[in-house]
Design a protein around this motif. Structure first.
Motif, mmCIF file in Angstrom:
data_model
loop_
_atom_site.group_PDB
_atom_site.id
_atom_site.type_symbol
_atom_site.label_atom_id
_atom_site.label_comp_id
_atom_site.label_asym_id
_atom_site.label_seq_id
_atom_site.Cartn_x
_atom_site.Cartn_y
_atom_site.Cartn_z
ATOM 1 N N GLN A 201 25.712 6.081 2.004
ATOM 2 C CA GLN A 201 27.154 5.840 1.941
ATOM 3 C C GLN A 201 27.940 7.110 2.195
ATOM 4 O OE1 GLN A 201 28.817 4.812 -1.966
ATOM 5 N NE2 GLN A 201 29.687 2.984 -1.008
ATOM 6 N N ARG A 202 27.473 8.209 1.635
ATOM 7 C CA ARG A 202 28.158 9.498 1.760
ATOM 8 C C ARG A 202 27.702 10.289 2.984
ATOM 9 N NH1 ARG A 202 31.400 12.342 -2.377
ATOM 10 N NH2 ARG A 202 31.779 10.828 -4.018
ATOM 11 N N GLN A 203 26.677 9.788 3.689
ATOM 12 C CA GLN A 203 26.076 10.508 4.818
ATOM 13 C C GLN A 203 25.637 11.898 4.382
ATOM 14 O OE1 GLN A 203 28.215 10.185 8.562
ATOM 15 N NE2 GLN A 203 29.146 8.266 7.922
ATOM 16 N N LEU A 204 24.961 11.952 3.242
ATOM 17 C CA LEU A 204 24.504 13.210 2.676
ATOM 18 C C LEU A 204 23.234 13.690 3.349
ATOM 19 C CD1 LEU A 204 24.917 12.432 -1.135
ATOM 20 C CD2 LEU A 204 26.310 14.014 0.211
ATOM 21 N N THR A 205 23.109 14.987 3.464
ATOM 22 C CA THR A 205 21.832 15.624 3.749
ATOM 23 C C THR A 205 21.256 16.034 2.403
ATOM 24 O OG1 THR A 205 22.706 16.462 5.839
ATOM 25 C CG2 THR A 205 20.711 17.516 4.977
ATOM 26 N N THR A 206 19.996 15.662 2.135
ATOM 27 C CA THR A 206 19.454 15.839 0.794
ATOM 28 C C THR A 206 18.111 16.553 0.843
ATOM 29 O OG1 THR A 206 20.502 13.745 0.168
ATOM 30 C CG2 THR A 206 18.890 14.669 -1.369
ATOM 31 N N LEU A 207 17.959 17.548 -0.023
ATOM 32 C CA LEU A 207 16.678 18.220 -0.243
ATOM 33 C C LEU A 207 16.340 18.028 -1.706
ATOM 34 C CD1 LEU A 207 14.365 19.928 0.878
ATOM 35 C CD2 LEU A 207 15.725 21.979 0.393
ATOM 36 N N PHE A 208 15.175 17.421 -1.974
ATOM 37 C CA PHE A 208 14.863 16.853 -3.286
ATOM 38 C C PHE A 208 13.497 17.360 -3.732
ATOM 39 C CE2 PHE A 208 13.286 13.462 -6.050
ATOM 40 C CZ PHE A 208 14.404 12.994 -6.720
ATOM 41 N N VAL A 209 13.414 17.952 -4.910
ATOM 42 C CA VAL A 209 12.146 18.404 -5.480
ATOM 43 C C VAL A 209 11.625 17.350 -6.445
ATOM 44 C CG1 VAL A 209 11.073 20.081 -7.036
ATOM 45 C CG2 VAL A 209 12.582 20.866 -5.217
ATOM 46 N N THR A 210 10.339 17.016 -6.334
ATOM 47 C CA THR A 210 9.717 16.062 -7.247
ATOM 48 C C THR A 210 8.236 16.371 -7.399
ATOM 49 O OG1 THR A 210 9.278 13.709 -7.675
ATOM 50 C CG2 THR A 210 9.296 14.410 -5.362
ATOM 51 N N HIS A 211 7.677 15.968 -8.532
ATOM 52 C CA HIS A 211 6.233 16.017 -8.726
ATOM 53 C C HIS A 211 5.588 14.673 -8.411
ATOM 54 C CE1 HIS A 211 6.698 19.803 -11.121
ATOM 55 N NE2 HIS A 211 5.535 20.035 -10.569
ATOM 56 N N SER A 212 6.415 13.664 -8.133
ATOM 57 C CA SER A 212 5.919 12.305 -7.952
ATOM 58 C C SER A 212 5.690 11.990 -6.480
ATOM 59 C CB SER A 212 6.920 11.297 -8.538
ATOM 60 O OG SER A 212 6.603 9.985 -8.157
ATOM 61 N N ILE A 213 4.456 11.716 -6.132
ATOM 62 C CA ILE A 213 4.122 11.323 -4.761
ATOM 63 C C ILE A 213 4.847 10.033 -4.398
ATOM 64 C CG2 ILE A 213 2.242 10.444 -3.307
ATOM 65 C CD1 ILE A 213 0.418 12.452 -4.761
ATOM 66 N N GLY A 214 4.833 9.065 -5.301
ATOM 67 C CA GLY A 214 5.478 7.789 -5.033
ATOM 68 C C GLY A 214 6.969 7.934 -4.808
ATOM 69 N N GLU A 215 7.608 8.781 -5.597
ATOM 70 C CA GLU A 215 9.043 8.997 -5.438
ATOM 71 C C GLU A 215 9.343 9.643 -4.093
ATOM 72 O OE1 GLU A 215 12.485 10.219 -8.463
ATOM 73 O OE2 GLU A 215 11.007 11.821 -8.193
ATOM 74 N N ALA A 216 8.542 10.642 -3.717
ATOM 75 C CA ALA A 216 8.746 11.309 -2.427
ATOM 76 C C ALA A 216 8.574 10.332 -1.273
ATOM 77 C CB ALA A 216 7.775 12.476 -2.294
ATOM 78 N N ALA A 217 7.540 9.502 -1.333
ATOM 79 C CA ALA A 217 7.296 8.541 -0.257
ATOM 80 C C ALA A 217 8.419 7.516 -0.158
ATOM 81 C CB ALA A 217 5.959 7.837 -0.485
ATOM 82 N N PHE A 218 8.968 7.117 -1.293
ATOM 83 C CA PHE A 218 10.019 6.111 -1.298
ATOM 84 C C PHE A 218 11.335 6.654 -0.763
ATOM 85 C CE2 PHE A 218 13.543 3.883 -3.366
ATOM 86 C CZ PHE A 218 13.255 2.568 -3.006
ATOM 87 N N LEU A 219 11.692 7.865 -1.153
ATOM 88 C CA LEU A 219 13.012 8.396 -0.840
ATOM 89 C C LEU A 219 13.136 8.991 0.551
ATOM 90 C CD1 LEU A 219 13.836 10.326 -4.151
ATOM 91 C CD2 LEU A 219 14.980 8.255 -3.324
ATOM 92 N N SER A 220 12.056 9.528 1.080
ATOM 93 C CA SER A 220 12.178 10.555 2.114
ATOM 94 C C SER A 220 12.049 10.039 3.534
ATOM 95 C CB SER A 220 11.114 11.633 1.891
ATOM 96 O OG SER A 220 11.141 12.095 0.561
ATOM 97 N N SER A 263 -1.179 11.935 -1.162
ATOM 98 C CA SER A 263 -2.117 12.331 -2.212
ATOM 99 C C SER A 263 -3.229 13.200 -1.644
ATOM 100 C CB SER A 263 -2.703 11.081 -2.884
ATOM 101 O OG SER A 263 -3.608 11.449 -3.900
ATOM 102 N N ARG A 264 -3.723 12.826 -0.482
ATOM 103 C CA ARG A 264 -4.783 13.616 0.153
ATOM 104 C C ARG A 264 -4.259 14.997 0.553
ATOM 105 N NH1 ARG A 264 -5.942 10.225 3.749
ATOM 106 N NH2 ARG A 264 -4.808 11.117 5.514
ATOM 107 N N LEU A 265 -3.044 15.047 1.126
ATOM 108 C CA LEU A 265 -2.472 16.330 1.509
ATOM 109 C C LEU A 265 -2.220 17.219 0.286
ATOM 110 C CD1 LEU A 265 0.092 15.271 4.256
ATOM 111 C CD2 LEU A 265 -1.936 16.696 4.587
ATOM 112 N N LEU A 266 -1.762 16.604 -0.786
ATOM 113 C CA LEU A 266 -1.498 17.379 -1.998
ATOM 114 C C LEU A 266 -2.798 17.937 -2.573
ATOM 115 C CD1 LEU A 266 0.647 18.347 -3.959
ATOM 116 C CD2 LEU A 266 0.418 16.182 -5.198
ATOM 117 N N HIS A 267 -3.862 17.146 -2.523
ATOM 118 C CA HIS A 267 -5.164 17.618 -2.984
ATOM 119 C C HIS A 267 -5.628 18.793 -2.122
ATOM 120 C CE1 HIS A 267 -9.204 17.522 -4.666
ATOM 121 N NE2 HIS A 267 -9.674 17.515 -3.436
ATOM 122 N N GLU A 268 -5.465 18.679 -0.817
ATOM 123 C CA GLU A 268 -5.872 19.757 0.080
ATOM 124 C C GLU A 268 -5.018 21.006 -0.162
ATOM 125 O OE1 GLU A 268 -5.479 18.187 3.981
ATOM 126 O OE2 GLU A 268 -7.151 16.764 3.773
#
Length: 277
Positions: A201-220, A263-268
């Protein structure tokens, strides 16, 4: 938070032709006693994208985010905002806002006063500030809580207040340091959906830090996987699926595959840090 009728198409595209909003050029960060938090790092965040940073604890995610906010100065290299230095940040079309992990609200002040704080600091006239506060609270679904004190709100509501305080400055770049990490999974999932709606809605550019793989996959639209020893970007993973994304998307096979790959990339990345440490 209200959801828009449609999402801008460019949020789900690769965006290589869109202008850079923030760019790190060979940026390095060394703290006291020669603690090297970031190896020389190259990163460009382009207009309209939602990029997330994931990685093991201590890999420099928050350091990188704070460099993008100019809360840290790099030990080497340079950071550019909208193709230039920081002097023009704050002008129309070049505003940034930072949302911390902790809402950091003033406990003695009501919700409206907490949201109005950055406008008070800029001496925005009270009538204009009140209109902007009301609009920001409507966007995060707290219009009827403007007179409440923070201690009367749930953790999710307090974080909504913190987001409203960022939105009231009308930012173009939103930097978020694991804002939903302390919340329960149900609340976090709901806020993630609302955040995507606001970003569109705001046409935002967003940089987001998370420890959650699921959250990153959903948002990004793009996930940056970091490694430590010293901190560096280990891999970039595109998530080209269209927006909007909702609970049905979380239950789908493409989302599951993105989570497996990340998950695989994070493990590596974690193993790489162990080897280099």
């Amino acid at each position: 938070m209200s959801h828009p009728q449609r999402y801008p198409a460019d949020i789900s595209e690769s965006g290589a032709d869109r202008p850079p909003v923030v760019a790190l050029r060979a940026v390095e960060m060394v703290f006291a006693r020669h603690a090297r938090a970031l190896a020389p790092t190259e990163l460009t965040i382009r207009s309209g994208e939602f990029a997330s940073l994931i990685g093991p604890s201590g890999c420099g995610k928050s350091t990188l985010l704070k460099l993008a906010a100019r809360l840290h100065e790099p030990s080497a290299g340079q950071v550019e905002w909208w193709g230039g230095d920081f002097r023009r940040v704050g002008e129309a079309g070049r505003r940034l806002a930072f949302v911390f992990q902790d809402p950091t609200l003033m406990p003695w002040a009501d919700v409206a006063s907490n949201v109005r704080l950055p406008l008070d600091l800029r001496r925005v006239p009270r009538a204009e500030a009140s209109e902007r506060v009301a609009a920001a609270l409507r966007q995060v679904g707290l219009a009827d809580r403007h007179a409440e004190r923070p201690h009367r709100l749930s953790g999710g509501m307090r974080m909504r207040v913190s987001i409203a305080r960022a939105l009231v400055t009308d930012p173009d770049l939103l930097l978020m340091d694991e804002p939903f990490g302390a919340l329960d999974e149900f609340t976090r999932d709901r806020l993630d959906e609302d955040l995507l709606a606001l970003a569109a809605q705001r046409q935002l550019t967003t940089l987001f830090v998370t420890h959650s793989i699921g959250e990153a996959a959903f948002l990004s639209s793009r996930v940056l996987v970091m490694a430590s020893g010293p901190g560096r970007i280990f891999a970039e993973y595109p998530v080209p699926d269209p927006f909007p994304r909702d609970e049905a998307y979380r239950l789908g096979s493409r989302y599951a595959e993105h989570c497996r790959c990340l998950s695989r990339l994070l493990h590596e990345a974690s193993r790489s840090g162990e080897v280099r440490a």
